[in-house]
Design an enzyme around this catalytic site. Structure first.
Site: not given
Ligand SMILES: [Zn+2]
Length: 1005
Positions: A64, A103, A562, A598, A602, A635, A638
């Site tokens: 999620p 999430d 988590w 992850q 996760w 990276k 924005k």
């Protein structure tokens, strides 16, 4: 924009007017939006699931995301993987349910709400009311859902977002409780008081993984401090002012100092100063103690200054139990404190070989304090501020978050000043070191002894390592690398957080320290005798109950987010309260996919909980993607606007192009990808548009029913070749999909389409004219077979154009399956596999290359026909020789064993060829014919004439040679430019051939 797509790259033309078409570019955005509409109204996704048998499931878990920000390229990469694989297995007949998840809990949303409400500390939230805060979080957590839906939908990802699971729903949290209770009953949960990392701004403990996220280099001040020994005479037999020197990189911890540690086996020296040394605040006769190994790096002596060694190479154990004056008065009455102890962690690499001990602020410190029975001194609170006891600095933040070093180091500097004023300062030194920061709010973390709840990972680690061997990783190196190493180094998992918006820890505690773990809502309702409708903190903190005469209140902590995500396999289906059989039939999952970050998060938590609860991994196959960077390798930012908006790129080139670009890129190998819009454009033009133009070409001739390809029929060598290539493509794509190697599965498709366009279609052009009707039919059947198979092969990767092809083909071919995505995956047709033909064609292409290089050597344009090309011992079939002749624009290809060497020659390895480059008058005229045809067809194009438009051609010229050619080759030219007649008349448009001028007029009839 218009292109003449099919003309040979080298503008080689045995021009036939019928090929002078120019198609419009494939309008990806428009067509894809139409496909989306079709899928929606047709409920194709739902049907692709429901049409597969329930007893043949393929289980995929979706990790999620937070809906607290807009989807970015990282999410798009993950979504592409999560779409490609399920689509493939659906076509393999599996039932692949795909449910989205959100999430909802934890610091990301809490921080957003805090920013909005302007709260600066936990206390302010508590004053405002946890209920107010939590409800605000609830209301904000899904604020970007519609943006997500839009992007995911447009990308062509099929997933059920309508019934998405949300980690903040009661059913979800109840399953998380159940998971917790499973651990509790297996004795895998415990509470302990130990040294942790906390974020002083978020005022909560963090897990090992969270801490590992936030390391970065910062500037700090380290300080050498003089501790005045009080029992030197008694213990060492030395008179005078004796100081033991210690070193620390965290001066703010010094007010909490309660001990000094030396290495028992490390040699130390006792040195006396021969004169006043102002910069070290030493007076003549002062005595200092430090490790031998540190003397050179600590003491920088000027001229005239020296030390008299009183003792040298004395083992550290000699100094144990020296006592010293506390640096600060605040905790001077602490029992057992202010003495020298031994510590096996002491080294002389940095500092003085004497370690300052503040047990509440470091792991070693904590252990030493416990061993030496020194009470914990918390001179700093969880909020990171000096406590009121610390009167000189009370209320000051010890490590404020700031980009300004002066602000960030303000407390360290204040402590330093205090030391200087009190004659305790020896020296200081700036240093740059790697220091952990809060992954969420960027505040420097503090090492802080506090109580926390842990999952006992250590206890199940061997089993977890064993079970991990069963997992298939793509790329493979993650298995033993990133993931394996992290698992090997895993420590117990700190799961309690002192926050608000999260799943509550289902543990109630009596006043005498007895615990009850609650595993379901029903259980809590029975215990408390009240209805429980929300499992969040602000509600549950009020739920208390009595048992055996004792009152139980909830341990106020909440769970690490988590823990929510790791419980996802169980919680998304409200297991075991519902869907018991379904869950058990589908655990572990066949497939999951996420980014490489992850591996510590996760993937790891899924695995830990899977091992603990079910004794198996939670997933069998996993694809790990890398990071998408801006084109400049930085990276994506924005602020810098260094990358194009994802939706903009999709609208420009289509989701198919974006999907294929990503899935065939190194990002699927867990490597970084510098995202380049030009790369997407290239995929659009080389794959999507090229394929579409081949298809348009096919449609032009497939005006009547095209028979399906019949096996065993004698086919043209080009058909045999492309069909064989197609089988090898099916094989390669399938094998790689089975191995979860998406890059390897997708890349050959574009190569195939290039060959299809640049060789098969181009070389087959003549065949479609229909001089040989049987051959034309075969070519059309072959192409149809290629497109049908391609549409299936491409369906997982580029679902839109695959559907587009299918939808047109099914109409022509009376296919009953409405969508390619409801169809079945193609299998290899072994009888079409023909390696011999593949090899021979390879040879032909090699010969073409050699012939063309001879032409270029002789400076003869490819458009100029030549007489003969010679081969030496190649044994090519007549069919292949014809292809070769056409491609090289020679009258004939002849095979010889030897010659007189009169022509231009080339030898490469075993292959030898020769070209007659002499241009006779006759050949020259033929060349003019080609030039004329080409120029006239160019005019046709400019006049937007189509394949069915016939013209009358008039011309005027003073060049006798051109007039002669026009007359002599009239019929051929008429045919090639679709002219009814050619005669002298008025010319409008000027054409120049080899320096000769001609004016022509085309009149549409
Ligand atoms: Zn924080």
């Amino acid at each position: 924009m218009e292109v003449r797509w099919y003309l040979p790259q080298r503008d080689l033309t045995v021009a036939i007017v019928v090929f002078l078409f120019y198609f419009h570019m494939y309008d990806a955005n428009k067509r894809e939006l139409e496909a989306l509409k079709f899928w929606e109204s047709d409920k194709t996704f739902e049907r692709s699931v429901s049409s597969r048998p329930e007893n043949n499931p393929y289980v995929f878990y979706d990790g999620p995301p937070f809906a607290t920000g807009l989807p970015h390229y990282g999410h798009i990469v993950a979504s592409v993987m999560k779409d490609v694989v399920p689509r493939y297995w659906t076509m393999q007949g599996k039932r692949v349910e795909r449910v989205w998840g959100w999430d909802c809990h934890g610091l990301p949303i809490e921080n957003i709400v805090e920013k909005e409400m302007g709260t600066k500390s936990k206390k302010e939230i508590e004053e405002m009311g946890v209920d107010v805060f939590n409800e605000k979080c609830r209301s904000k957590v899904l604020s970007y859902v519609s943006d997500w839906q839009k992007t995911i939908h447009r990308l062509g990802r099929w997933v059920d977002m309508e019934h998405a699971y949300r980690t903040m729903d009661n059913d979800y949290m109840e399953s998380v409780w159940w998971v917790f209770k499973q651990l509790w009953e297996k004795d895998l949960v415990y509470q302990d008081y130990r040294s942790m990392h906390i974020c002083p701004r978020c005022e909560t403990t963090l897990s090992q993984q969270e801490v590992s996220e936030g390391y970065k280099d910062v500037k700090d001040i380290s300080v050498y401090v003089k501790f005045k020994v009080t029992n030197a005479k008694e213990k060492l037999g030395i008179d005078g002012d004796v100081f033991i020197l210690a070193w620390t990189t965290t001066p703010w911890t010094l007010p909490g100092n309660v001990a000094l540690a030396v290495g028992g086996e490390i040699p130390y020296s006792v040195l006396q100063v021969n004169q006043d040394i102002e910069r070290y605040s030493l007076k003549k006769g002062n005595i200092i103690i430090l490790a031998d190994g540190a003397i050179n790096q600590v003491l920088k002596l000027n001229e005239g200054e020296s030390f008299k060694p009183i003792k040298i190479q004395e083992l550290g154990s000699t100094f144990v139990n020296l006592k010293y004056e506390p640096l600060f008065p605040y905790y001077k009455d602490t029992p057992n404190a202010f003495r020298v102890v031994a510590g096996d962690f002491v080294t002389t690499t940095d500092g003085t070989g004497v370690v300052h001990i503040a047990p509440a602020f470091g792991d070693d410190d904590f252990k030493v304090g416990k061993r030496e029975n020194i009470p914990l001194v918390h001179h700093v609170g969880m909020d990171g501020k000096f406590k009121p006891d610390v009167t000189d600095f009370a209320g000051q933040e010890v490590k404020p978050r700031s980009d300004d070093d002066k602000v960030r180091l303000s407390s360290d500097i204040a402590v330093l000043k205090y030391l200087q004023e009190h004659n305790l300062f020896f020296a200081k030194q700036n240093l740059v070191h790697s220091y952990p920061h809060c992954w969420r709010c960027d505040t420097p973390l503090l090492n802080y002894a506090t109580s926390s709840w842990f999952v006992n990972v250590t206890k199940i680690k061997d089993q977890a390592l064993e079970e991990a061997k069963k997992i298939n990783w793509s790329p493979e190196h993650i298995k033993e690398g990133r993931f394996g190493k992290w698992l090997e180094g895993a420590r117990d998992w700190s799961i309690s957080r002192q926050r608000f918006w999260a799943t509550t820890m289902p543990v109630w505690q009596s006043t005498d320290g007895d615990f009850i773990c609650v595993g379901s809502v029903k259980e809590l309702e029975e215990l408390s005798g009240q209805k429980v409708e929300d499992l969040h903190k602000h509600v549950l903190d009020k739920v208390t109950f009595e048992k055996n005469g004792k009152t139980y209140t909830r341990v106020p902590d909440v769970l690490d987010t988590w823990f929510d995500s790791g419980s996802m396999p169980y919680a998304q289906v409200h297991y075991p309260f519902e869907n018991k059989e379904k869950f058990e039939a589908g655990f572990p999952a066949e497939f999951i996919a996420e980014g490489q970050d992850q591996t510590r998060a996760w993937f790891y938590y899924l695995h830990v909980l899977g091992t603990a609860l079910k004794g198996t991994p939670a997933f069998k196959n996993v694809i790990v993607n890398g990071i998408v960077l801006a084109e400049d390798g930085k990276k994506m930012s924005k602020k810098l606007k260094n990358y194009p908006d994802p939706m903009g790129v999709i609208e420009k080139y289509g989701a198919d192009a974006v999907r294929y670009y990503l899935v065939s890129s190194p990002v699927m190998h867990a490597e970084n990808l510098n995202f380049a819009e030009a790369g997407v454009r290239e995929v659009y033009s080389k794959l999507i548009n090229t394929l579409w133009n081949c298809f348009e070409f096919y449609k032009m001739f497939a005006d009547e029913y095209v028979l399906p390809l019949k096996k065993g029929k004698k086919l043209h060598v080009l058909d045999t070749w492309i069909l064989s290539k197609l089988q090898f493509l099916v094989k390669e794509v399938t094998e790689n999909m089975e191995a979860y190697k998406l890059t390897e599965a997708s890349r050959p498709i574009m190569e195939f389409v290039t060959e299809l366009s640049q060789w098969y279609v181009r070389r087959s052009r003549d065949r479609f004219k229909g001089d040989d009707l049987e051959d034309k039919k075969n070519a059309l059947s072959t192409l149809q077979e290629v497109f049908l198979t391609l549409s299936k092969l491409m369906a997982p990767f580029t679902p839109f154009i695959a559907e587009e092809l299918w939808s047109e083909l099914k109409g022509m071919n009376n296919e009953v399956i409405e969508s390619v995505h409801l169809g079945t995956w193609p299998t290899v047709e072994a009888e079409y596999m023909n390696e011999k033909v593949l090899q021979e064609m390879e040879t032909v292409r090699k010969l073409v290359e050699m012939g063309l290089s001879l032409r270029s050597e002789a400076k003869v344009k490819v458009r100029q026909p030549l007489a003969q090309f010679r081969l030496f011992q190649t044994n090519l079939s007549l069919e292949l020789k014809n292809i070769l002749a056409e491609e090289l624009n020679v009258k004939e290809v002849v095979e010889v064993t030897s010659d007189k060497g009169e022509w231009l020659e080339k030898t490469e390895g075993e292959v030898r060829v020769a070209l007659n480059v002499e241009v006779t008058e006759e050949l020259k005229k033929e060349g003019y014919v080609r030039e004329l045809v080409r120029a006239i067809n160019q005019i046709r194009k400019e006049q937007n004439l189509t394949v069915s438009d016939m013209v009358r051609l008039e011309y005027e010229t003073n060049e006798n040679l051109l007039a002669e050619v026009l007359e002599a080759y009239k019929n051929e030219i008429q045919q090639d430019v679709l002219a009814e007649s050619i005669k002298i008349g008025n010319g409008i448009q000027e054409v120049e051939i080899d320096g000769m001028k001609l004016k022509v007029t085309l009149i549409k009839v």
